[in-house]
Design a protein around this motif. Sequence first.
Motif, mmCIF file in Angstrom:
data_model
loop_
_atom_site.group_PDB
_atom_site.id
_atom_site.type_symbol
_atom_site.label_atom_id
_atom_site.label_comp_id
_atom_site.label_asym_id
_atom_site.label_seq_id
_atom_site.Cartn_x
_atom_site.Cartn_y
_atom_site.Cartn_z
ATOM 1 N N GLY A 1 1.536 -0.898 0.328
ATOM 2 C CA GLY A 1 0.167 -0.642 -0.033
ATOM 3 C C GLY A 1 0.727 1.181 -0.167
ATOM 4 O O GLY A 1 0.203 2.257 0.097
ATOM 5 N N GLY A 2 2.015 1.038 0.103
ATOM 6 C CA GLY A 2 2.831 2.559 -0.011
ATOM 7 C C GLY A 2 3.844 2.795 1.084
ATOM 8 O O GLY A 2 3.472 2.061 2.015
ATOM 9 N N LEU A 3 4.772 3.942 1.109
ATOM 10 C CA LEU A 3 4.891 3.820 1.878
ATOM 11 C C LEU A 3 4.897 4.427 2.992
ATOM 12 O O LEU A 3 5.425 5.008 4.440
ATOM 13 C CB LEU A 3 6.340 5.118 1.398
ATOM 14 C CG LEU A 3 8.071 4.729 0.096
ATOM 15 C CD1 LEU A 3 8.239 6.359 -0.374
ATOM 16 C CD2 LEU A 3 8.644 3.777 1.425
ATOM 17 N N GLY A 4 3.326 5.098 3.050
ATOM 18 C CA GLY A 4 2.726 5.632 4.120
ATOM 19 C C GLY A 4 2.319 4.677 5.394
ATOM 20 O O GLY A 4 0.863 4.892 6.202
ATOM 21 N N LEU A 5 2.540 3.777 4.498
ATOM 22 C CA LEU A 5 2.333 2.409 5.520
ATOM 23 C C LEU A 5 3.265 1.693 6.056
ATOM 24 O O LEU A 5 3.296 1.016 6.928
ATOM 25 C CB LEU A 5 1.468 1.440 5.010
ATOM 26 C CG LEU A 5 0.286 2.028 4.644
ATOM 27 C CD1 LEU A 5 -0.613 1.890 3.487
ATOM 28 C CD2 LEU A 5 -0.963 1.449 6.311
ATOM 29 N N ALA A 6 4.554 2.235 5.924
ATOM 30 C CA ALA A 6 6.359 1.258 6.010
ATOM 31 C C ALA A 6 6.221 1.313 7.204
ATOM 32 O O ALA A 6 6.815 2.616 7.918
ATOM 33 C CB ALA A 6 6.627 0.862 5.061
ATOM 34 N N ALA A 7 7.040 0.527 8.717
ATOM 35 C CA ALA A 7 7.597 1.109 9.614
ATOM 36 C C ALA A 7 8.585 -0.051 9.262
ATOM 37 O O ALA A 7 9.231 -0.780 8.909
ATOM 38 C CB ALA A 7 6.334 0.564 10.630
ATOM 39 N N SER A 8 10.015 0.682 10.023
ATOM 40 C CA SER A 8 11.140 0.402 10.145
ATOM 41 C C SER A 8 12.053 0.526 11.801
ATOM 42 O O SER A 8 11.825 1.726 12.691
ATOM 43 C CB SER A 8 11.956 1.354 9.397
ATOM 44 O OG SER A 8 12.347 1.882 9.750
ATOM 45 N N ALA A 9 12.562 -0.130 12.362
ATOM 46 C CA ALA A 9 13.327 -0.407 13.251
ATOM 47 C C ALA A 9 14.723 -0.310 13.426
ATOM 48 O O ALA A 9 15.010 -1.634 12.731
ATOM 49 C CB ALA A 9 12.900 -1.599 14.356
ATOM 50 N N ASN A 10 15.733 0.633 13.961
ATOM 51 C CA ASN A 10 16.728 0.022 13.927
ATOM 52 C C ASN A 10 17.946 -0.185 15.145
ATOM 53 O O ASN A 10 17.662 0.274 16.260
ATOM 54 C CB ASN A 10 18.204 1.361 13.886
ATOM 55 C CG ASN A 10 16.659 2.565 12.349
ATOM 56 O OD1 ASN A 10 18.312 2.117 11.105
ATOM 57 N ND2 ASN A 10 16.581 2.943 12.754
ATOM 58 N N LEU A 11 18.388 -1.521 15.322
ATOM 59 C CA LEU A 11 18.565 -1.970 15.919
ATOM 60 C C LEU A 11 19.927 -2.827 16.737
ATOM 61 O O LEU A 11 20.803 -3.183 16.049
ATOM 62 C CB LEU A 11 17.738 -3.586 16.380
ATOM 63 C CG LEU A 11 16.370 -3.503 16.241
ATOM 64 C CD1 LEU A 11 15.503 -4.608 15.899
ATOM 65 C CD2 LEU A 11 15.111 -2.455 17.900
ATOM 66 N N ASN A 12 20.126 -2.727 18.162
ATOM 67 C CA ASN A 12 21.789 -3.140 18.183
ATOM 68 C C ASN A 12 21.363 -3.655 19.966
ATOM 69 O O ASN A 12 20.966 -2.052 20.423
ATOM 70 C CB ASN A 12 22.303 -2.436 18.122
ATOM 71 C CG ASN A 12 24.196 -2.943 19.098
ATOM 72 O OD1 ASN A 12 24.086 -3.744 19.367
ATOM 73 N ND2 ASN A 12 25.277 -2.582 18.624
ATOM 74 N N PRO A 13 21.088 -4.677 20.394
ATOM 75 C CA PRO A 13 20.414 -4.558 21.263
ATOM 76 C C PRO A 13 21.768 -4.183 22.640
ATOM 77 O O PRO A 13 21.280 -3.781 23.815
ATOM 78 C CB PRO A 13 21.066 -6.567 21.813
ATOM 79 C CG PRO A 13 21.038 -7.018 20.290
ATOM 80 C CD PRO A 13 21.762 -5.884 19.771
ATOM 81 N N ALA A 14 22.557 -4.030 22.148
ATOM 82 C CA ALA A 14 23.825 -2.600 23.077
ATOM 83 C C ALA A 14 23.556 -1.225 23.295
ATOM 84 O O ALA A 14 24.651 -0.627 23.896
ATOM 85 C CB ALA A 14 25.414 -3.497 23.380
ATOM 86 N N SER A 15 22.403 -1.428 22.394
ATOM 87 C CA SER A 15 22.482 0.430 22.153
ATOM 88 C C SER A 15 21.111 1.109 22.052
ATOM 89 O O SER A 15 20.673 -0.012 22.510
ATOM 90 C CB SER A 15 23.316 0.877 20.874
ATOM 91 O OG SER A 15 23.399 2.170 20.967
ATOM 92 N N THR A 16 21.407 1.688 21.750
ATOM 93 C CA THR A 16 19.642 2.645 22.477
ATOM 94 C C THR A 16 19.184 2.404 20.851
ATOM 95 O O THR A 16 19.462 3.267 19.428
ATOM 96 C CB THR A 16 19.695 4.122 22.521
ATOM 97 O OG1 THR A 16 20.381 4.490 23.769
ATOM 98 C CG2 THR A 16 18.234 4.867 22.203
#
Length: 354
Positions: free
Chosen positions: A255-270
């Motif tokens: 349905g497009g970019l208006g619905l797409a989510a993301s997470a930037n992760l490292n268990p040892a960081s914020t």
Amino acid sequence: MVKIAVIPGDGVGKEVIPEAVRALEALNRARSLDLSLETFDYGADRYLRDGVTMPDEQVEAFREDYDAILLGAIGDPRVPDNRHGREILLGLRFKLDLYVNLRPVQLLDERFCPLKGKTVRDIDFTVFRENTEGLYADVGGIFKKGTPDEIAVNEDVNTRKGVERVIRAAFEFAKKRGKRRVCMSDKANALRFAHDLWQRVFREVGAEYPGIEKRHLYVDALAMQLLLRPEAFDVIVTCNLFGDILTDLGAALCGGLGLAASANLNPASTPMFEPVHGSAPDIAGKGIANPLASFLTSALLLDELGLPAEAQILERAVRDAVAAGKLTPDAGGTAKTREVADFVIARVEALSGG
Ligand code: NAD
Ligand code: IPM
Ligand code: MN
């Protein structure tokens, strides 16, 4: 107290992130969560005003004193070389060493899918995009600029550690979530050094996960398969640039970019959470940006902070907006950002029992 740093950023980021903050504050009240949200003005206006992009001391403060960062989008036509974008967005990803960029590709409703005959069961996979190296490493240079002999180089940096940790994260995610299949995608047929490393590490790490089906596709073939048979994928792990491109394709499937989510992760960081979309200068200021990606991104944030029940409430509220057709024009509706957000937040309050 759970401390969340909020950076709305530029363009539609400044329209959708305040709505996500309202939803988080509603959950905070209704569920007594003890969230503390603090907004920061990093972005193009600040950069053009006083030259500040993302100070090192600020990154350190985020690392030491905050539990999460919620970011809108960075990018402004007044900064054509995107210097502030690199220093804020890529700066946070790199300096906080957020090596996983996790991007769910999940169809919420059949009518959003541009493919014929696909159901919500067919499109439900997660991309693990390497997020701290590859062609984004900013290693390179220009020689003889502006002359006919100009040479421009961007090196593709792939480390054993970097490749291994993102591949392992993809397998661990599959194992924890009961996902059957992990596909690694590269271009080892042409990039015979960097992506040979990906091949070897995928085989070695994959051997530690005997219960998970391993598959490899060159990225061109994967791009085609994602359009023809998206149902064949559960988890995809790939390098930084390919992950960037494939997740816009993934967004288009849902349905497009208006619905797409993301997470930037490292268990040892914020960790840092952001919608996949950019600042959308073509629609910024019109009040029609889709806030659903920011709500779904906030749900990822809540889940990561150990608040899965609240994450589900927010996701449920988004699904209710979709079912009710309370949507902005990009998603086929006629509502404004504010109307969609009001609907979602009212559902959040109702579902919270507040
Ligand atoms: P974009 O994602 O901003 O926009 C692409 C298309 O999607 C546009 O037609 C836009 O109107 C539409 N769109 C995006 N988000 C939407 C939303 N929430 N609701 C409705 N429609 C939406 O990509 P672009 O045009 O290539 O980039 C614009 C700027 O954003 C550039 O400066 C780019 O570098 C930056 N950017 C930043 C991020 C980020 O900060 N995470 C991500 C991508 C692009
Ligand atoms: C994204 C964006 C960024 C990226 C840009 C703005 C540098 O496209 O988050 O997908 O390429 O990572
Ligand atoms: Mn992108």
